[in-house]
Design an enzyme around this catalytic site. Structure first.
Site, PDB file in Angstrom:
ATOM      1  N   LYS A  19       1.203  11.399   9.101  1.00 37.12           N
ATOM      2  CA  LYS A  19       0.749  10.057   8.693  1.00 37.12           C
ATOM      3  C   LYS A  19       0.393   9.208   9.913  1.00 37.12           C
ATOM      4  O   LYS A  19      -0.675   8.589   9.951  1.00 37.12           O
ATOM      5  CB  LYS A  19       1.853   9.394   7.855  1.00 37.12           C
ATOM      6  CG  LYS A  19       1.477   8.044   7.293  1.00 37.12           C
ATOM      7  CD  LYS A  19       2.272   7.712   6.047  1.00 37.12           C
ATOM      8  CE  LYS A  19       3.699   7.292   6.328  1.00 37.12           C
ATOM      9  NZ  LYS A  19       3.804   5.993   6.993  1.00 37.12           N
ATOM     10  N   SER A  20       1.267   9.185  10.903  1.00 36.83           N
ATOM     11  CA  SER A  20       1.011   8.354  12.093  1.00 36.83           C
ATOM     12  C   SER A  20      -0.279   8.784  12.784  1.00 36.83           C
ATOM     13  O   SER A  20      -1.088   7.947  13.203  1.00 36.83           O
ATOM     14  CB  SER A  20       2.161   8.504  13.095  1.00 36.83           C
ATOM     15  OG  SER A  20       3.336   7.968  12.567  1.00 36.83           O
ATOM     16  N   ARG A  24      -4.103   6.794  13.171  1.00 37.64           N
ATOM     17  CA  ARG A  24      -4.672   6.554  14.502  1.00 37.64           C
ATOM     18  C   ARG A  24      -6.034   7.229  14.650  1.00 37.64           C
ATOM     19  O   ARG A  24      -6.934   6.689  15.315  1.00 37.64           O
ATOM     20  CB  ARG A  24      -3.689   7.043  15.579  1.00 37.64           C
ATOM     21  CG  ARG A  24      -2.491   6.087  15.721  1.00 37.64           C
ATOM     22  CD  ARG A  24      -1.317   6.776  16.381  1.00 37.64           C
ATOM     23  NE  ARG A  24      -0.210   5.873  16.684  1.00 37.64           N
ATOM     24  CZ  ARG A  24       0.700   5.455  15.816  1.00 37.64           C
ATOM     25  NH1 ARG A  24       0.637   5.828  14.543  1.00 37.64           N
ATOM     26  NH2 ARG A  24       1.672   4.648  16.190  1.00 37.64           N
ATOM     27  N   GLY A  91       2.759  -0.215   6.682  1.00 32.33           N
ATOM     28  CA  GLY A  91       3.150  -0.983   7.859  1.00 32.33           C
ATOM     29  C   GLY A  91       2.342  -0.588   9.084  1.00 32.33           C
ATOM     30  O   GLY A  91       1.982  -1.431   9.908  1.00 32.33           O
ATOM     31  N   ARG A 119       8.057  -7.568   5.093  1.00 31.79           N
ATOM     32  CA  ARG A 119       8.288  -6.931   6.402  1.00 31.79           C
ATOM     33  C   ARG A 119       7.842  -7.836   7.555  1.00 31.79           C
ATOM     34  O   ARG A 119       6.837  -8.530   7.455  1.00 31.79           O
ATOM     35  CB  ARG A 119       7.584  -5.570   6.442  1.00 31.79           C
ATOM     36  CG  ARG A 119       8.142  -4.648   5.367  1.00 31.79           C
ATOM     37  CD  ARG A 119       7.541  -3.289   5.402  1.00 31.79           C
ATOM     38  NE  ARG A 119       7.913  -2.561   6.602  1.00 31.79           N
ATOM     39  CZ  ARG A 119       7.446  -1.353   6.891  1.00 31.79           C
ATOM     40  NH1 ARG A 119       6.567  -0.769   6.083  1.00 31.79           N
ATOM     41  NH2 ARG A 119       7.827  -0.744   7.986  1.00 31.79           N
ATOM     42  N   GLN A 166       4.702   0.839  16.416  1.00 31.78           N
ATOM     43  CA  GLN A 166       3.704  -0.051  15.807  1.00 31.78           C
ATOM     44  C   GLN A 166       3.475  -1.263  16.707  1.00 31.78           C
ATOM     45  O   GLN A 166       2.340  -1.686  16.913  1.00 31.78           O
ATOM     46  CB  GLN A 166       4.149  -0.456  14.404  1.00 31.78           C
ATOM     47  CG  GLN A 166       4.140   0.738  13.453  1.00 31.78           C
ATOM     48  CD  GLN A 166       4.676   0.430  12.078  1.00 31.78           C
ATOM     49  OE1 GLN A 166       5.110  -0.686  11.798  1.00 31.78           O
ATOM     50  NE2 GLN A 166       4.658   1.419  11.208  1.00 31.78           N
ATOM     51  N   ASP A 312      12.528   7.770  10.595  1.00 31.10           N
ATOM     52  CA  ASP A 312      12.043   7.984   9.221  1.00 31.10           C
ATOM     53  C   ASP A 312      12.807   9.103   8.500  1.00 31.10           C
ATOM     54  O   ASP A 312      12.662   9.271   7.287  1.00 31.10           O
ATOM     55  CB  ASP A 312      10.545   8.310   9.232  1.00 31.10           C
ATOM     56  CG  ASP A 312       9.707   7.117   9.670  1.00 31.10           C
ATOM     57  OD1 ASP A 312      10.204   5.976   9.594  1.00 31.10           O
ATOM     58  OD2 ASP A 312       8.559   7.326  10.090  1.00 31.10           O
ATOM     59  N   LYS A 339      12.224  -1.375   6.905  1.00 31.91           N
ATOM     60  CA  LYS A 339      11.245  -0.339   6.513  1.00 31.91           C
ATOM     61  C   LYS A 339      10.696  -0.676   5.114  1.00 31.91           C
ATOM     62  O   LYS A 339      10.849  -1.778   4.634  1.00 31.91           O
ATOM     63  CB  LYS A 339      11.911   1.034   6.561  1.00 31.91           C
ATOM     64  CG  LYS A 339      12.315   1.456   7.969  1.00 31.91           C
ATOM     65  CD  LYS A 339      11.108   1.613   8.864  1.00 31.91           C
ATOM     66  CE  LYS A 339      11.491   1.914  10.292  1.00 31.91           C
ATOM     67  NZ  LYS A 339      10.347   1.850  11.200  1.00 31.91           N
ATOM     68  N   ARG A 343      16.484   0.484   3.997  1.00 36.50           N
ATOM     69  CA  ARG A 343      16.884   1.882   3.766  1.00 36.50           C
ATOM     70  C   ARG A 343      18.373   2.122   3.962  1.00 36.50           C
ATOM     71  O   ARG A 343      18.861   3.189   3.582  1.00 36.50           O
ATOM     72  CB  ARG A 343      16.047   2.826   4.640  1.00 36.50           C
ATOM     73  CG  ARG A 343      14.645   2.984   4.109  1.00 36.50           C
ATOM     74  CD  ARG A 343      13.843   4.025   4.863  1.00 36.50           C
ATOM     75  NE  ARG A 343      12.527   4.179   4.250  1.00 36.50           N
ATOM     76  CZ  ARG A 343      11.467   4.629   4.896  1.00 36.50           C
ATOM     77  NH1 ARG A 343      11.540   4.998   6.150  1.00 36.50           N
ATOM     78  NH2 ARG A 343      10.300   4.742   4.253  1.00 36.50           N
TER      79      ARG A 343
HETATM   80  C1  S3P Z   1       5.147   4.478  12.830  1.00 37.70           C
HETATM   81  C2  S3P Z   1       6.182   3.939  13.569  1.00 37.70           C
HETATM   82  C3  S3P Z   1       7.530   3.736  13.035  1.00 37.70           C
HETATM   83  C4  S3P Z   1       7.765   4.556  11.770  1.00 37.70           C
HETATM   84  C5  S3P Z   1       6.618   4.445  10.813  1.00 37.70           C
HETATM   85  C6  S3P Z   1       5.332   4.948  11.451  1.00 37.70           C
HETATM   86  C7  S3P Z   1       3.822   4.606  13.460  1.00 37.70           C
HETATM   87  O1  S3P Z   1       7.704   2.377  12.718  1.00 37.70           O
HETATM   88  O2  S3P Z   1       8.957   4.165  11.153  1.00 37.70           O
HETATM   89  O3  S3P Z   1       6.863   5.203   9.639  1.00 37.70           O
HETATM   90  O4  S3P Z   1       2.964   5.340  12.932  1.00 37.70           O
HETATM   91  O5  S3P Z   1       3.602   3.975  14.504  1.00 37.70           O
HETATM   92  P1  S3P Z   1       8.118   1.278  13.823  1.00 37.70           P
HETATM   93  O6  S3P Z   1       7.030   1.158  14.811  1.00 37.70           O
HETATM   94  O7  S3P Z   1       8.321   0.010  13.054  1.00 37.70           O
HETATM   95  O8  S3P Z   1       9.388   1.770  14.447  1.00 37.70           O
END
Ligand code: S3P
Length: 425
Positions: A19-20, A24, A91, A119, A166, A312, A339, A343
């Site tokens: 996902k991350s 990007r 997020g 959030r 993030q 996560d 989150k 959680r």
């Molecule tokens: C993510 C960073 C994490 C993670 C989220 C995805 C990202 O959050 O918990 O699921 O893709 O940069 P935080 O940056 O708030 O720690």
């Protein structure tokens, strides 16, 4: 969704794209000059929302399943949208997008769902405003809906109070189009996908321990990105394989970026029968195949700088801990409270309903193993990872489990239940 106890889980599988990295790839491809192709994109709701936001900003994006082609015109090719940008539940989309929008000399409105509205956005809007972006919104720009007018940014040397990829990414992305140098220093290392991918797009990122810096006015050049399988999605099946009797699961092509592999370290520490093979670290992100077998687990302490490397995975690790001998203590994880849901509360409340001996603490939880779990009426609370954790718990529980709002799982794992069923045969 209704689920019953599973006798065993066996087979070879793949998990959807990370996902991350998917977010990007779409974002950097959208601000790059020229063609970017992405294969193995996660087609979960969060990443589709990212695509939708960049289309509204005028970017030419074609998607065919997990393959995406983006014809970027550079960051200055983005146009003022006529519509509100809606990030849904994501997020990562909103925080990274805020970094990009802060550099653009036009107006945008950004909203998300009920969970996003709760959030904290101040963690990104405060440094972005310090760089010169005009951001307003609820509670002085700390919560959605947000309104942004960007442009004319100056680089900053930002010391972040939280280890958050993030936050780091939002500030670095803003720094791409700011005057001078932009640096972010974190208290502990968070995932480094942005830094790695920026380099793949031809941007120079200077890494000095926990401090990451970039020079402003660097242009990104379109490239090809292969998205590995998401270790955070694999985590559900790794724990399932370890705690469900007579199981053996092999997961192929999983991303094993060291900033994400805390789950593997903890499972090993708990005594899991886990092996990592076919490691390939030749491209931007390392990948491997991972095999797990039913294991006798023991309780451990999870705290300190490993937390950002498995943040996560804590909901599913909490379930693993209910099946481990002894006590598991999770500390330094207050970030869990902000989150998709709180959680700490959702894990503790829902697992208690199934018979777990678990309690919430100020910055984590304590789990006393081993507990016999039983079926119950539980809820994901609209949180994909809580939904998947409960689905795995139901495979172990006696009787029937009803999971309310299991639809949320499609946010990060379309086809999750189909995959689980395949392993049961
Ligand atoms: C993510 C960073 C994490 C993670 C989220 C995805 C990202 O959050 O918990 O699921 O893709 O940069 P935080 O940056 O708030 O720690």
């Amino acid at each position: 969704m209704q689920n019953n106890k599973a006798a065993q889980l066996k087979g070879t599988m793949k998990v959807p794209g990370d996902k991350s990295i998917s977010h990007r790839a779409v974002m950097l491809g959208s601000i790059a000059q020229g063609k970017t192709t992405v294969s193995g994109l996660l087609t979960g709701d969060d990443c589709l929302n990212t695509i939708d936001c960049f289309r509204k900003l005028g970017v030419d994006i074609h998607r065919d399943g997990e393959f995406v082609e983006i014809n970027g015109k550079g960051i200055d090719g983005l146009q003022e949208p006529s519509d509100i940008l809606d990030v849904g539940n994501s997020g990562t989309t909103i925080r990274l997008l805020l970094g990009i929008l802060s550099t653009l000399p036009f107006h945008t409105n950004v909203i998300g769902d009920e969970s996003i509205a709760k959030r904290p956005m101040g963690r990104v809007t405060i440094p972005l405003k310090e760089m010169g972006a005009k951001i307003d919104g609820r509670d002085n720009g700390k919560f959605t809906p947000l309104s942004i007018r960007g442009g004319g940014l100056k680089g900053i040397d930002y010391v972040s109070p939280v280890a958050s990829a993030q936050v780091k990414s939002a500030v670095l992305l803003a720094g791409l189009n700011a005057e001078g140098t932009t640096s972010v220093t974190e208290p502990e290392s968070s995932r480094d996908h942005t830094e790695r991918m920026l380099q793949a797009f031809g941007v120079e990122v200077v890494v000095d321990g926990l401090k990451k810096s970039i020079q402003g006015n660097q242009e990104l050049t379109g490239t090809s990105i292969n998205v590995p399988g998401d270790i955070s999605s694999a985590a559900f099946f790794l724990v399932a394989g370890a705690i469900i009797p007579n199981s053996e699961i092999k997961i192929k092509n999983v991303g094993i970026n060291p900033t994400r592999t805390g789950i593997l370290d903890v499972l090993k520490l708990m005594g899991a029968d886990i092996s990592i093979h076919n490691i390939n670290d030749q491209s931007v992100e390392p990948i491997a195949d991972i095999t797990i077998k039913t294991s006798n687990l023991r309780g451990v302490e999870i705290s300190g700088d490993i937390i950002p490397r498995l943040i996560d995975e804590i909901p599913i690790l909490a379930l693993a801990a209910t099946q481990a001998e002894g006590v598991t203590v999770i500390k330094d994880a207050a970030e869990l409270k902000v989150k998709e849901t709180n959680r700490i509360d959702t894990v503790v409340d829902e697992l208690k309903k199934m018979g777990a001996n678990i309690e919430a603490t100020e910055d984590g939880m304590k789990i006393y193993g081993k507990s016999k779990l039983h079926g119950a009426d539980v809820s994901s609370h609209g949180d994909h990872r809580i939904g998947m954790m409960l689905a795995i718990a139901s495979c172990l529980a006696s009787g029937e489990t009803n999971i309310k709002n299991s639809k949320a799982i499609t946010i990060s794992y379309p086809g999750f239940f189909e995959q689980l069923e395949k392993l049961m045969q």
